[in-house]
Motif scaffolding. Structure first.
Motif, PDB file in Angstrom:
ATOM      1  N   LYS A  12       0.861  -1.179   0.000  1.00 39.11           N
ATOM      2  CA  LYS A  12       0.000   0.000   0.000  1.00 39.11           C
ATOM      3  C   LYS A  12       0.902   1.235   0.000  1.00 39.11           C
ATOM      4  N   VAL A  13       0.652   2.121  -0.961  1.00 36.41           N
ATOM      5  CA  VAL A  13       1.402   3.370  -1.060  1.00 36.41           C
ATOM      6  C   VAL A  13       0.390   4.501  -1.198  1.00 36.41           C
ATOM      7  N   ASP A  14       0.438   5.458  -0.295  1.00 34.66           N
ATOM      8  CA  ASP A  14      -0.469   6.609  -0.308  1.00 34.66           C
ATOM      9  C   ASP A  14      -1.938   6.207  -0.435  1.00 34.66           C
ATOM     10  N   GLY A  15      -2.323   5.160   0.270  1.00 30.66           N
ATOM     11  CA  GLY A  15      -3.718   4.745   0.324  1.00 30.66           C
ATOM     12  C   GLY A  15      -4.196   3.878  -0.821  1.00 30.66           C
ATOM     13  N   ILE A  16      -3.321   3.548  -1.771  1.00 34.15           N
ATOM     14  CA  ILE A  16      -3.709   2.707  -2.910  1.00 34.15           C
ATOM     15  C   ILE A  16      -2.927   1.398  -2.822  1.00 34.15           C
ATOM     16  N   CYS A  17      -3.615   0.284  -3.073  1.00 33.73           N
ATOM     17  CA  CYS A  17      -2.991  -1.041  -3.011  1.00 33.73           C
ATOM     18  C   CYS A  17      -2.462  -1.435  -4.383  1.00 33.73           C
ATOM     19  N   TYR A  18      -1.296  -2.087  -4.387  1.00 32.99           N
ATOM     20  CA  TYR A  18      -0.641  -2.488  -5.632  1.00 32.99           C
ATOM     21  C   TYR A  18      -0.105  -3.903  -5.524  1.00 32.99           C
ATOM     22  N   ASN A  19      -0.031  -4.552  -6.662  1.00 35.28           N
ATOM     23  CA  ASN A  19       0.704  -5.785  -6.831  1.00 35.28           C
ATOM     24  C   ASN A  19       1.891  -5.410  -7.700  1.00 35.28           C
ATOM     25  N   THR A  20       3.098  -5.765  -7.300  1.00 32.99           N
ATOM     26  CA  THR A  20       4.286  -5.375  -8.066  1.00 32.99           C
ATOM     27  C   THR A  20       4.891  -6.581  -8.753  1.00 32.99           C
ATOM     28  N   GLU A  21       5.568  -6.303  -9.858  1.00 31.92           N
ATOM     29  CA  GLU A  21       6.277  -7.324 -10.613  1.00 31.92           C
ATOM     30  C   GLU A  21       7.754  -6.921 -10.586  1.00 31.92           C
ATOM     31  N   GLU A  22       8.540  -7.699  -9.894  1.00 28.90           N
ATOM     32  CA  GLU A  22       9.936  -7.350  -9.641  1.00 28.90           C
ATOM     33  C   GLU A  22      10.781  -7.274 -10.911  1.00 28.90           C
ATOM     34  N   ASN A  23      10.636  -8.235 -11.823  1.00 30.35           N
ATOM     35  CA  ASN A  23      11.478  -8.269 -13.033  1.00 30.35           C
ATOM     36  C   ASN A  23      11.274  -7.062 -13.928  1.00 30.35           C
ATOM     37  N   SER A  24      10.027  -6.688 -14.167  1.00 32.53           N
ATOM     38  CA  SER A  24       9.732  -5.570 -15.077  1.00 32.53           C
ATOM     39  C   SER A  24       9.633  -4.236 -14.353  1.00 32.53           C
ATOM     40  N   LYS A  25       9.658  -4.270 -13.026  1.00 31.45           N
ATOM     41  CA  LYS A  25       9.521  -3.055 -12.204  1.00 31.45           C
ATOM     42  C   LYS A  25       8.218  -2.327 -12.538  1.00 31.45           C
ATOM     43  N   THR A  26       7.139  -3.123 -12.655  1.00 32.08           N
ATOM     44  CA  THR A  26       5.818  -2.549 -12.921  1.00 32.08           C
ATOM     45  C   THR A  26       4.885  -2.852 -11.758  1.00 32.08           C
ATOM     46  N   ALA A  27       3.809  -2.106 -11.696  1.00 36.51           N
ATOM     47  CA  ALA A  27       2.806  -2.296 -10.643  1.00 36.51           C
ATOM     48  C   ALA A  27       1.426  -2.180 -11.243  1.00 36.51           C
ATOM     49  N   GLU A  28       0.485  -2.885 -10.624  1.00 36.12           N
ATOM     50  CA  GLU A  28      -0.917  -2.732 -10.997  1.00 36.12           C
ATOM     51  C   GLU A  28      -1.717  -2.415  -9.747  1.00 36.12           C
ATOM     52  N   VAL A  29      -2.703  -1.540  -9.920  1.00 38.99           N
ATOM     53  CA  VAL A  29      -3.599  -1.212  -8.823  1.00 38.99           C
ATOM     54  C   VAL A  29      -4.436  -2.446  -8.541  1.00 38.99           C
ATOM     55  N   THR A  30      -4.579  -2.792  -7.260  1.00 40.42           N
ATOM     56  CA  THR A  30      -5.323  -3.998  -6.907  1.00 40.42           C
ATOM     57  C   THR A  30      -6.444  -3.685  -5.925  1.00 40.42           C
ATOM     58  N   ASP A  31      -7.233  -4.686  -5.715  1.00 47.64           N
ATOM     59  CA  ASP A  31      -8.386  -4.629  -4.817  1.00 47.64           C
ATOM     60  C   ASP A  31      -7.921  -4.534  -3.373  1.00 47.64           C
ATOM     61  N   GLY A  32      -8.383  -3.506  -2.675  1.00 47.15           N
ATOM     62  CA  GLY A  32      -8.047  -3.364  -1.272  1.00 47.15           C
ATOM     63  C   GLY A  32      -9.054  -4.026  -0.359  1.00 47.15           C
ATOM     64  N   GLY A  33     -10.097  -4.565  -0.914  1.00 48.90           N
ATOM     65  CA  GLY A  33     -11.179  -5.156  -0.126  1.00 48.90           C
ATOM     66  C   GLY A  33     -12.476  -4.435  -0.424  1.00 48.90           C
ATOM     67  N   TYR A  34     -13.593  -5.042  -0.094  1.00 49.45           N
ATOM     68  CA  TYR A  34     -14.885  -4.477  -0.433  1.00 49.45           C
ATOM     69  C   TYR A  34     -15.020  -3.041   0.070  1.00 49.45           C
ATOM     70  N   ASN A  35     -15.350  -2.152  -0.845  1.00 43.87           N
ATOM     71  CA  ASN A  35     -15.592  -0.739  -0.569  1.00 43.87           C
ATOM     72  C   ASN A  35     -14.409  -0.052   0.122  1.00 43.87           C
ATOM     73  N   TYR A  36     -13.207  -0.506  -0.179  1.00 46.82           N
ATOM     74  CA  TYR A  36     -11.988   0.060   0.402  1.00 46.82           C
ATOM     75  C   TYR A  36     -11.757   1.498  -0.063  1.00 46.82           C
ATOM     76  N   TYR A  37     -11.860   1.712  -1.382  1.00 44.84           N
ATOM     77  CA  TYR A  37     -11.590   3.042  -1.947  1.00 44.84           C
ATOM     78  C   TYR A  37     -12.837   3.905  -1.873  1.00 44.84           C
ATOM     79  N   LYS A  38     -12.627   5.213  -1.605  1.00 49.67           N
ATOM     80  CA  LYS A  38     -13.755   6.145  -1.508  1.00 49.67           C
ATOM     81  C   LYS A  38     -13.363   7.498  -2.111  1.00 49.67           C
ATOM     82  N   GLY A  39     -14.362   8.210  -2.637  1.00 48.70           N
ATOM     83  CA  GLY A  39     -14.155   9.584  -3.102  1.00 48.70           C
ATOM     84  C   GLY A  39     -13.361   9.698  -4.385  1.00 48.70           C
ATOM     85  N   GLU A  40     -12.491  10.692  -4.437  1.00 51.10           N
ATOM     86  CA  GLU A  40     -11.673  10.959  -5.618  1.00 51.10           C
ATOM     87  C   GLU A  40     -10.373  10.174  -5.529  1.00 51.10           C
ATOM     88  N   ILE A  41     -10.014   9.518  -6.629  1.00 51.53           N
ATOM     89  CA  ILE A  41      -8.800   8.709  -6.677  1.00 51.53           C
ATOM     90  C   ILE A  41      -7.881   9.297  -7.744  1.00 51.53           C
TER      91      ILE A  41
END
Length: 174
Positions: A12-41
């Motif tokens: 979790k970085v600055d309130g957003i959850c990510y799954n990272t891929e070490e080889n490519s140094k990429t990240a994808e936004v992931t599910d933080g759990g039901y109704n985790y995110y709120k408001g403006e993203i």
């Protein structure tokens, strides 16, 4: 810090959850759990975790599913909006999809009944089945892509099924 949902644990970085891929140094936004995110993203183009920089390239499967979000800004680093990424976000009224996005997968925005307009960026080459199904308020579609989007049709993920107005880049208005 770790985010957790019923299935996995992610960073979790600055309130957003990510799954990272070490080889490519990429990240994808992931599910933080039901109704985790709120408001403006506001999704950043990169994150730093434990001294390593990761480029954010995807909005992951079901990442915001069922969340009470109202607005999303996606960075130019993202190329894919995955299956169900914004599904059931009834209060989502504003989303900025950058030209870097080439694929909107199936059911990505299904039941986003608060969306009144959308701009399909120039980079889009694929909109998956039912991507905009049940987006009943989606009345205006601005199409900057090379896709053939026609008012009232179910092609291209139903993006223009409920539309009153579809403006294509070839109309010379955009």
């Amino acid at each position: 810090m770790l985010c957790s949902n019923p299935i996995n644990a992610y960073i979790k970085v600055d309130g957003i959850c990510y799954n990272t891929e070490e080889n490519s140094k990429t990240a994808e936004v992931t599910d933080g759990g039901y109704n985790y995110y709120k408001g403006e993203i506001n999704i950043p183009s990169s994150i730093i975790y434990q001294g390593t920089t990761y480029k954010v390239t995807k909005i992951g499967k079901d990442a915001f599913r069922g969340c009470d979000i109202t607005s999303v800004t996606i960075p130019n680093s993202v190329t894919v909006i995955c299956n169900g990424a914004f599904s059931f976000c009834y209060n989502l009224t504003n989303i900025a999809i950058p030209n870097s996005v080439i694929t909107i997968e199936e059911m990505a925005f299904i039941y986003c009944s608060g969306l009144a307009s959308i701009t399909i960026p120039a980079g889009i080459t694929t909109i998956g089945t039912r991507a905009f199904d049940y987006c009943t308020a989606l009345k205006t579609v601005y199409n900057n892509s090379s896709l053939n989007i026609t008012k009232g049709t179910t092609s291209n993920g139903n993006v223009a099924y409920y539309a009153n107005v579809v403006i294509n880049k070839n109309d010379g208005i955009i």
